[in-house]
Design a protein around this motif. Structure first.
Motif, short mmCIF file in Angstrom:
data_model
loop_
_atom_site.label_atom_id
_atom_site.label_comp_id
_atom_site.label_asym_id
_atom_site.label_seq_id
_atom_site.Cartn_x
_atom_site.Cartn_y
_atom_site.Cartn_z
N HIS A 104 0.82 -1.22 0.00
CA HIS A 104 0.00 0.00 0.00
C HIS A 104 0.86 1.28 0.00
CE1 HIS A 104 -3.71 -2.27 0.73
NE2 HIS A 104 -2.97 -3.04 1.50
N ALA A 105 2.17 1.12 -0.08
CA ALA A 105 3.06 2.27 0.04
C ALA A 105 2.86 3.28 -1.08
CB ALA A 105 4.52 1.80 0.08
N SER A 106 2.61 2.79 -2.29
CA SER A 106 2.46 3.71 -3.41
C SER A 106 1.24 4.62 -3.23
CB SER A 106 2.34 2.93 -4.73
OG SER A 106 2.24 3.83 -5.83
N ASP A 107 0.12 4.06 -2.78
CA ASP A 107 -1.08 4.87 -2.56
C ASP A 107 -0.85 5.88 -1.43
OD1 ASP A 107 -2.57 3.83 -4.60
OD2 ASP A 107 -3.80 2.53 -3.33
N ILE A 108 -0.19 5.44 -0.36
CA ILE A 108 0.08 6.36 0.74
C ILE A 108 0.96 7.51 0.26
CG2 ILE A 108 1.24 6.63 2.97
CD1 ILE A 108 0.34 3.79 3.66
N ALA A 109 2.03 7.18 -0.44
CA ALA A 109 2.95 8.21 -0.92
C ALA A 109 2.25 9.16 -1.89
CB ALA A 109 4.16 7.56 -1.59
N TYR A 110 1.47 8.60 -2.81
CA TYR A 110 0.86 9.44 -3.84
C TYR A 110 -0.20 10.38 -3.27
CZ TYR A 110 -1.73 11.00 -7.88
OH TYR A 110 -2.37 11.79 -8.81
N TYR A 111 -1.11 9.84 -2.46
CA TYR A 111 -2.18 10.70 -1.94
C TYR A 111 -1.65 11.67 -0.88
CZ TYR A 111 -5.36 8.16 -4.86
OH TYR A 111 -5.99 7.64 -5.97
N ALA A 112 -0.60 11.28 -0.19
CA ALA A 112 0.08 12.25 0.68
C ALA A 112 0.68 13.38 -0.14
CB ALA A 112 1.15 11.56 1.52
N ALA A 113 1.24 13.04 -1.30
CA ALA A 113 1.81 14.07 -2.19
C ALA A 113 0.73 15.02 -2.68
CB ALA A 113 2.52 13.41 -3.36
#
Length: 252
Positions: A104-113
């Protein structure tokens, strides 16, 4: 004596030995509260509910703005249309459920961005922590471009956490790829403005942990350490001075 110097320098400079990237170690020196809260609006974001394509999304956004709970799916959809508040709420849900999970790291990183890029700097640390779990080969280029846009804008504005991340993710085999001369020059220029020597120390360590580095990299590491030794932060200054002694000793 050299062994004691190495132990002292490493204990002073780093958190254990946790490596986050190829040839990268997290510095233990905390960021100042003021510098890590510097915020930049990178994207204009969603300005008007009426611009949303469906009545259900428009209704969901109005409910969110009235502080009502809406579904995860609606939060994600609104975030995809550039709604920074929805992105912030969605990433908080993701972090509470999946923090530290590579899947789930990609979704966390992207939506945090998306949230940080809308001027909401609070999930910047969550964004960076998630980015450390990403595969540079498989991460979608569109998302990588968003990470770059958000981190660079904040770094050049003086956000020290973002500047640290720019250093961390630039390099051969890393998420942002090989660091360009232009990026290196910008990093050093901003670090000089910040005045604490943290970035120079990190750049020096990245070079020093390569025991087979060429002579020109040893010289460059020395240059970085000399600059870091002029820091107004006593811990950084002391660490740089000791690492400089270590570097000079290994050259003999």
């Amino acid at each position: 004596m050299r062994i004691h110097l190495i132990i002292f320098a490493l204990m002073t400079a780093f958190v254990g030995s946790q490596a986050f990237g190829e040839g990268d170690i997290e510095l233990a020196f905390p960021f100042s509260l003021e510098s890590r809260q510097i915020s930049v609006k990178v994207r204009p974001g969603l300005k008007n509910t009426r611009s949303l394509p469906s009545a259900s999304l428009r209704k969901a956004r109005l409910s969110m703005l009235e502080k009502q709970v809406i579904s995860d799916e609606n939060l994600r959809a609104l975030a995809d249309y550039g709604d920074g508040l929805a992105a912030l709420k969605y990433v908080r849900i993701l972090v509470s459920r999946y923090q530290g999970q590579r899947a789930h790291a990609s979704d966390i990183a992207y939506y945090a961005a998306v949230a940080v890029g809308s001027g909401r700097v609070w999930p910047l640390r969550d964004m960076i922590n998630a980015m450390r779990l990403l595969d540079p080969v498989t991460e979608p280029k569109k998302r990588v471009r968003e990470y770059i846009a958000v981190l660079y804008a904040h770094a050049w504005a003086g956000n020290t956490m973002a500047l640290d991340a720019v250093v961390e993710f630039n390099g051969d085999g890393l998420l942002f790829g090989e660091m360009s001369d232009a990026t290196r020059a910008k990093i050093l220029a901003q670090s000089k403005v910040n005045g604490n020597g943290r970035t120079e120390l990190r750049l020096a360590v990245r070079l020093m942990i390569n025991s087979e580095r060429p002579a020109e990299e040893t010289k460059l590491a020395q240059t970085y350490l000399v600059r870091a030794s002029g820091s107004d932060n006593l811990a950084i200054k002391t660490t740089a001075e000791n690492l400089l002694l270590l570097l000079n000793a290994t050259k003999e």
